[in-house]
Scaffold this motif. Structure first.
Motif, PDB file in Angstrom:
ATOM      1  N   ILE A   1       0.699  -1.229   0.089  1.00 52.22           N
ATOM      2  CA  ILE A   1      -0.083   0.027  -0.008  1.00 52.22           C
ATOM      3  C   ILE A   1       0.736   1.264  -0.098  1.00 52.22           C
ATOM      4  CG2 ILE A   1      -1.722   1.316   1.436  1.00 52.22           C
ATOM      5  CD1 ILE A   1      -2.956  -1.170   2.284  1.00 52.22           C
ATOM      6  N   LEU A   2       1.840   1.202   0.976  1.00 48.13           N
ATOM      7  CA  LEU A   2       3.096   2.320   0.814  1.00 48.13           C
ATOM      8  C   LEU A   2       3.613   2.560  -0.446  1.00 48.13           C
ATOM      9  CD1 LEU A   2       4.363   2.196   4.401  1.00 48.13           C
ATOM     10  CD2 LEU A   2       2.628   3.864   3.730  1.00 48.13           C
ATOM     11  N   LEU A   3       3.823   1.652  -1.194  1.00 42.64           N
ATOM     12  CA  LEU A   3       4.401   1.537  -2.360  1.00 42.64           C
ATOM     13  C   LEU A   3       3.362   2.368  -3.652  1.00 42.64           C
ATOM     14  CD1 LEU A   3       6.765  -1.571  -2.535  1.00 42.64           C
ATOM     15  CD2 LEU A   3       7.480   1.072  -2.480  1.00 42.64           C
ATOM     16  N   HIS A   4       2.284   2.021  -3.384  1.00 42.22           N
ATOM     17  CA  HIS A   4       1.208   2.563  -4.279  1.00 42.22           C
ATOM     18  C   HIS A   4       0.903   3.931  -3.923  1.00 42.22           C
ATOM     19  CE1 HIS A   4      -0.294  -1.112  -6.180  1.00 42.22           C
ATOM     20  NE2 HIS A   4       0.066  -1.683  -5.212  1.00 42.22           N
ATOM     21  N   VAL A   5       0.948   4.355  -2.799  1.00 48.11           N
ATOM     22  CA  VAL A   5       0.832   5.616  -2.377  1.00 48.11           C
ATOM     23  C   VAL A   5       1.942   6.552  -2.869  1.00 48.11           C
ATOM     24  CG1 VAL A   5       0.776   7.255  -0.159  1.00 48.11           C
ATOM     25  CG2 VAL A   5      -0.672   4.990  -0.482  1.00 48.11           C
ATOM     26  N   GLU A   6       3.091   6.008  -2.651  1.00 50.83           N
ATOM     27  CA  GLU A   6       4.343   6.556  -2.887  1.00 50.83           C
ATOM     28  C   GLU A   6       4.563   6.835  -4.458  1.00 50.83           C
ATOM     29  OE1 GLU A   6       8.877   5.620  -1.828  1.00 50.83           O
ATOM     30  OE2 GLU A   6       8.272   4.661  -3.436  1.00 50.83           O
ATOM     31  N   GLY A   7       3.745   6.027  -5.304  1.00 51.45           N
ATOM     32  CA  GLY A   7       3.754   6.234  -6.645  1.00 51.45           C
ATOM     33  C   GLY A   7       2.598   7.401  -7.054  1.00 51.45           C
ATOM     34  N   LEU A   8       1.666   7.330  -6.298  1.00 52.91           N
ATOM     35  CA  LEU A   8       0.651   8.584  -6.298  1.00 52.91           C
ATOM     36  C   LEU A   8       1.414   9.917  -5.970  1.00 52.91           C
ATOM     37  CD1 LEU A   8      -2.188   9.745  -6.736  1.00 52.91           C
ATOM     38  CD2 LEU A   8      -2.589   9.214  -4.376  1.00 52.91           C
ATOM     39  N   ALA A   9       2.073   9.898  -5.106  1.00 53.63           N
ATOM     40  CA  ALA A   9       2.853  11.033  -4.557  1.00 53.63           C
ATOM     41  C   ALA A   9       3.762  11.491  -5.786  1.00 53.63           C
ATOM     42  CB  ALA A   9       3.527  10.980  -3.353  1.00 53.63           C
ATOM     43  N   ILE A  10       4.469  10.740  -6.471  1.00 49.96           N
ATOM     44  CA  ILE A  10       5.438  10.832  -7.427  1.00 49.96           C
ATOM     45  C   ILE A  10       4.682  11.284  -8.587  1.00 49.96           C
ATOM     46  CG2 ILE A  10       6.907  10.067  -9.008  1.00 49.96           C
ATOM     47  CD1 ILE A  10       7.821   7.929  -6.709  1.00 49.96           C
ATOM     48  N   LEU A  11       3.382  10.938  -8.932  1.00 53.94           N
ATOM     49  CA  LEU A  11       2.653  11.340 -10.021  1.00 53.94           C
ATOM     50  C   LEU A  11       2.287  12.754  -9.840  1.00 53.94           C
ATOM     51  CD1 LEU A  11       1.184  10.832 -12.699  1.00 53.94           C
ATOM     52  CD2 LEU A  11      -0.810   9.938 -11.186  1.00 53.94           C
TER      53      LEU A  11
ATOM     54  N   LEU B   1      13.721  19.014 -19.228  1.00 51.11           N
ATOM     55  CA  LEU B   1      12.836  19.371 -18.221  1.00 51.11           C
ATOM     56  C   LEU B   1      11.496  18.596 -18.269  1.00 51.11           C
ATOM     57  CD1 LEU B   1      13.284  23.100 -17.423  1.00 51.11           C
ATOM     58  CD2 LEU B   1      13.694  21.197 -15.904  1.00 51.11           C
ATOM     59  N   ALA B   2      10.818  18.963 -19.542  1.00 51.11           N
ATOM     60  CA  ALA B   2       9.348  18.287 -19.721  1.00 51.11           C
ATOM     61  C   ALA B   2       9.623  16.659 -19.934  1.00 51.11           C
ATOM     62  CB  ALA B   2       8.806  18.939 -21.101  1.00 51.11           C
ATOM     63  N   ALA B   3      10.663  16.255 -20.438  1.00 55.85           N
ATOM     64  CA  ALA B   3      10.854  14.762 -20.580  1.00 55.85           C
ATOM     65  C   ALA B   3      11.119  14.250 -19.300  1.00 55.85           C
ATOM     66  CB  ALA B   3      12.167  14.631 -21.605  1.00 55.85           C
ATOM     67  N   GLY B   4      11.934  14.736 -18.498  1.00 53.42           N
ATOM     68  CA  GLY B   4      11.893  14.119 -17.181  1.00 53.42           C
ATOM     69  C   GLY B   4      10.652  14.013 -16.401  1.00 53.42           C
ATOM     70  N   LEU B   5       9.756  15.112 -16.369  1.00 56.23           N
ATOM     71  CA  LEU B   5       8.751  15.198 -15.870  1.00 56.23           C
ATOM     72  C   LEU B   5       7.736  14.231 -16.264  1.00 56.23           C
ATOM     73  CD1 LEU B   5       8.357  19.115 -15.030  1.00 56.23           C
ATOM     74  CD2 LEU B   5       8.710  17.242 -13.225  1.00 56.23           C
ATOM     75  N   ILE B   6       7.645  14.226 -17.595  1.00 55.68           N
ATOM     76  CA  ILE B   6       6.880  13.099 -18.238  1.00 55.68           C
ATOM     77  C   ILE B   6       7.159  11.853 -17.816  1.00 55.68           C
ATOM     78  CG2 ILE B   6       5.957  12.237 -20.479  1.00 55.68           C
ATOM     79  CD1 ILE B   6       6.141  14.997 -21.639  1.00 55.68           C
ATOM     80  N   LEU B   7       8.618  11.588 -17.854  1.00 57.01           N
ATOM     81  CA  LEU B   7       9.022  10.090 -17.440  1.00 57.01           C
ATOM     82  C   LEU B   7       8.619   9.899 -16.075  1.00 57.01           C
ATOM     83  CD1 LEU B   7      10.296   7.449 -17.988  1.00 57.01           C
ATOM     84  CD2 LEU B   7      12.740   8.754 -17.644  1.00 57.01           C
ATOM     85  N   SER B   8       9.018  10.903 -15.008  1.00 56.57           N
ATOM     86  CA  SER B   8       8.732  10.480 -13.765  1.00 56.57           C
ATOM     87  C   SER B   8       6.982  10.503 -13.548  1.00 56.57           C
ATOM     88  CB  SER B   8       9.097  11.560 -12.665  1.00 56.57           C
ATOM     89  OG  SER B   8       8.685  12.841 -13.218  1.00 56.57           O
ATOM     90  N   SER B   9       6.276  11.109 -14.393  1.00 55.90           N
ATOM     91  CA  SER B   9       4.754  10.793 -14.206  1.00 55.90           C
ATOM     92  C   SER B   9       4.299   9.361 -14.519  1.00 55.90           C
ATOM     93  CB  SER B   9       4.148  11.986 -15.137  1.00 55.90           C
ATOM     94  OG  SER B   9       4.126  13.422 -14.593  1.00 55.90           O
ATOM     95  N   HIS B  10       5.178   9.075 -15.662  1.00 57.49           N
ATOM     96  CA  HIS B  10       4.927   7.633 -16.163  1.00 57.49           C
ATOM     97  C   HIS B  10       5.114   6.664 -15.080  1.00 57.49           C
ATOM     98  CE1 HIS B  10       4.506   4.387 -18.945  1.00 57.49           C
ATOM     99  NE2 HIS B  10       5.545   3.836 -18.380  1.00 57.49           N
ATOM    100  N   ILE B  11       6.424   6.886 -14.584  1.00 54.22           N
ATOM    101  CA  ILE B  11       6.807   5.752 -13.403  1.00 54.22           C
ATOM    102  C   ILE B  11       5.868   5.967 -12.041  1.00 54.22           C
ATOM    103  CG2 ILE B  11       8.634   5.671 -11.859  1.00 54.22           C
ATOM    104  CD1 ILE B  11      10.642   6.606 -14.017  1.00 54.22           C
ATOM    105  N   GLY B  12       5.570   7.181 -11.827  1.00 55.08           N
ATOM    106  CA  GLY B  12       4.563   7.207 -10.538  1.00 55.08           C
ATOM    107  C   GLY B  12       3.160   6.526 -10.896  1.00 55.08           C
TER     108      GLY B  12
END
Length: 118
Positions: A7-17, A84-95
């Motif tokens: 659950i914490l890992l899923h919430v962490e993903g949401l926070a990253i997103l 900048l945008a690519a890094g944010l899009i990639l981190s959004s995808h990962i989150g």
């Protein structure tokens, strides 16, 4: 039985997103490009056409936050909005992936991820 670590890992993903989305909004980047490119990191699944070991290595490389952060930092240091945008899009995808339970892959099978083994 509730697996609190999972659950914490899923919430962490949401926070990253959410943090990545905020950054994307803050810098005022194009939302059209965001939605066009959001799923583009999954092209690295093509490594699985070779075999599970290569597929997991290639997939995991691009689905690691350190790569997204590095791309973002390159954008900061070079004052380059594309990085900048690519890094944010990639981190959004990962989150987003982590939020939905898709994790880094083990070389045994595509569906065998670090989130499934928690």
């Amino acid at each position: 039985m509730i697996n609190m670590n999972k659950i914490l890992l899923h919430v962490e993903g949401l926070a990253i997103l959410l943090l990545s989305l905020y950054g994307y909004f803050y810098f005022g980047f194009s939302w059209i490009w965001f939605f066009i490119l959001l799923l583009s990191p999954d092209i690295f699944m093509l490594g699985y056409l070779i075999n599970n070991k290569v597929g997991s290595m290639v997939y995991n490389f691009i689905h690691t936050l350190s790569v997204a952060i590095l791309i973002f930092l390159i954008g900061i240091f070079l004052s380059n909005s594309i990085f900048l945008a690519a890094g944010l899009i990639l981190s959004s995808h990962i989150g987003m992936d982590r939020m939905f339970g898709y994790g880094l892959k083990y070389p045994t099978h595509f569906k065998d991820t670090h989130l499934n083994r928690v």
